[in-house]
Design an enzyme around this catalytic site. Sequence first.
Site, PDB file in Angstrom:
ATOM      1  N   THR A 193     -18.812   7.030  -0.485  1.00 25.24           N
ATOM      2  CA  THR A 193     -19.538   6.157  -1.406  1.00 25.24           C
ATOM      3  C   THR A 193     -18.831   4.818  -1.553  1.00 25.24           C
ATOM      4  OG1 THR A 193     -20.491   8.000  -2.656  1.00 25.24           O
ATOM      5  CG2 THR A 193     -20.362   5.872  -3.771  1.00 25.24           C
ATOM      6  N   CYS A 194     -17.533   4.852  -1.854  1.00 28.56           N
ATOM      7  CA  CYS A 194     -16.832   3.586  -2.102  1.00 28.56           C
ATOM      8  C   CYS A 194     -16.707   2.761  -0.829  1.00 28.56           C
ATOM      9  CB  CYS A 194     -15.471   3.831  -2.754  1.00 28.56           C
ATOM     10  SG  CYS A 194     -14.234   4.625  -1.710  1.00 28.56           S
TER      11      CYS A 194
ATOM     12  N   GLY B  84     -20.137  11.985  -0.620  1.00 26.50           N
ATOM     13  CA  GLY B  84     -18.764  12.210  -1.044  1.00 26.50           C
ATOM     14  C   GLY B  84     -18.196  10.976  -1.712  1.00 26.50           C
ATOM     15  N   CYS B  85     -17.018  11.125  -2.316  1.00 28.89           N
ATOM     16  CA  CYS B  85     -16.427  10.020  -3.079  1.00 28.89           C
ATOM     17  C   CYS B  85     -15.980   8.872  -2.174  1.00 28.89           C
ATOM     18  CB  CYS B  85     -15.273  10.529  -3.935  1.00 28.89           C
ATOM     19  SG  CYS B  85     -14.021  11.477  -3.029  1.00 28.89           S
ATOM     20  N   TYR B  86     -15.174   9.182  -1.157  1.00 30.24           N
ATOM     21  CA  TYR B  86     -14.717   8.119  -0.261  1.00 30.24           C
ATOM     22  C   TYR B  86     -15.877   7.488   0.510  1.00 30.24           C
ATOM     23  CZ  TYR B  86      -9.915   9.631  -1.183  1.00 30.24           C
ATOM     24  OH  TYR B  86      -8.730   9.942  -1.790  1.00 30.24           O
TER      25      TYR B  86
END
Length: 222
Positions: free
Chosen positions: A155-156, A151-153
């Site tokens: 990953t970061c 997912g995006c969060y």
Amino acid sequence: MSDRIKAGIVGATGYTGVELLRLLAAHPNVDVCAVTSRSEAGIAVADYFPSLRGVYDLAFQAPDEADLAQCDVVFFATPNGVAMKEAPALLAQGVRVVDLSADYRLQDIPVWEKWYGMAHASPETVARAVYGLSEMNRDGIARAQLVANPGCYPTCVSLALLPLLKAGRLKENMPLIADCKSGVSGAGRKANVGTLFCEAGDNFKAYGVGGHRHLPEIKQTI
């Protein structure tokens, strides 16, 4: 025998799908041979996405009409709950699958079902999935038949914390605070009052304050 990779995309009409089409078009060894959409079957990709005119001469096909088994790899750019029903049949035919949804990200099935609000359709397949954070699992991804795209969060947050964890720079039981921001495109293309320009333009708001479904994914990685 051709060494070019034949790729298919299931659910290619969303923001994830069009970005995937753009990236694959630039790949020197990939041919996209099938793109599916239940709602846009029969529509040319270049007509639906004008930015891809002159790049693709494919049309969207209904999922049950596309010959996805001919592909070397199939990407699922679908809402949560789709890949877990359709991917096992492709895996059984030797096709590699990259799931861009959350269906195979969490190894703990009850936790997944709690956060995503549905029963998992193929729990026996979850253990085969390699978490697709390439900076952490590059070798495993290269060998995997099933890749669960992060997912995006997660990953970061993970990319920021993993080097600190590996270097032993974080103390045990130290609270970790991830202050993350995302644009409204992360909510997808579906119509929603909260993502209309008049609602979101020049605006900023918190959401998922009581808990976000990406949290268990971050905990699993960390």
